[in-house]
Design a protein around this motif. Sequence first.
Motif: not given
Length: 432
Positions: A139-167
């Motif tokens: 189900i977790r897989h289905l949730v992630l897949k659905s979120v991506r599907e929905f946001l993609d259709r709404e015109g959102f672009i998937e990004i990945i930002t750094p997890k190691i940060v200075a502040t």
Amino acid sequence: MIRTHYSTQITPEMDGSSVTICGWAHEIRDLGGITFLIVRDREGLAQVTLFKKTIDKNVLDIVRGLSRESVVAVTGQVKKEAKAPNGYELVPMSVTVLGKAESPLPMDTTGKVDADLDTRLDVRFMDMRRPGTKAIFRIRHLVLKSVREFLDREGFIEIITPKIVATATEGGTALFPMTYFEREAFLNQSPQLFKQLMMSGGFDRVFEIGPIFRAEEHDTRKHLNEAISIDTEASFLDHEDVMVILENLIVYVYSNVAERGTEYLKTLGMELKIPDLPFKRITYDEAVDIVRDSGEQIEWGDDLTTESEHTIGKTIGEHYFIVDWPTKIKPFYALPYENKPEICRAFDLMHPRMELSSGAQRVHSYELLRSRIEEQGLYADGFDFYLKAFRYGMPPHSGWGLGLERLIMTMLGIENIREVVLFPRDRRRLSP
Ligand code: ATP
Ligand code: MG
């Protein structure tokens, strides 16, 4: 590849054909004249039937000597059998042991013996073999897949930002410090600042699904020290616009899980009720009134306690938004109302049991943002890389962060957040 079919891909109509399945020796029952081996693969169970009179002696010996949970490949002939799982059994030509399991097993996988969560998490690889655990992660897989599907259709672009940060992102939450060569760095508590930089960069609508790290000391059933956040940010939209996106996303995910996850929901013994749209909106002031009516103490300007959240949740009884929060208890980037700056354009999405998401229209004026940072007792120069983006053309923008684990645990009525994470990180657990 040796496997020809998953257990569930074989049907009674395939009677007479030869197949190979691979999986775990779920159960071995030796009745003398007849021996049953139940093989479990990712999708389900298959019955392998060995008739003593006709079976090759070597094959029978292998099966009789099998330890439970060993990995096997079975090649056999499909035979229609109404009493067996999926309406067929396999009469084996060969059984090969691919991975022997030692005994005794570190935990029971049949679901017959209850193991406590700690024991299960210690040997999560065994726990995953249980149908209930497997269903949660399917189900977790289905949730992630659905979120991506929905946001993609709404015109959102998937990004990945750094997890190691200075502040730090916003102060408040404690951070995990780490050594970054000769400097100190931190694990990021939220992609907030980076997704806002994307708005200055003209990406218009972005989303990220990634880990957030919070060094919170408390040990509750709804907090992890490493959680997954579904984050969005969108330009030229106000807080109300992104609340509509959020409630539509929730309903889309529920509907998808109900539709494509029927089998997993059945394994978990539950029926999913899809929330009605639109979700109720109540103001922070109304939330305070509900809490006071119940006899609990709360001052205007206090954050809601877990107890208050439960009280309001019981009163409303379904998903709802709390809007118009006191500016001082929301992060510096939440935009205060021009005519009433003590409250801001921030919202929380609530499930009756707990908070699922926080969001807001953001401050996009450089001067206001700088003074908001200082008002919250933070050191503005530390935010230089972020503030700069507000000086050269920043559009108005809004967004939210939604906790993936909380979404899943509330959807499935699961009590402890650790159940929906493969390898949870909490105050006491760092391994596996
Ligand atoms: P809470 O007050 O419930 O601890 P928060 O207000 O500190 O949450 P936010 O900073 O608003 O959390 O983060 C947005 C969302 O991310 C939350 O609504 C929640 O769903 C999720 N989240 C935040 N912190 C955690 C955590 N420690 N464990 C699991 N999920 C979290
Ligand atoms: Mg919040």
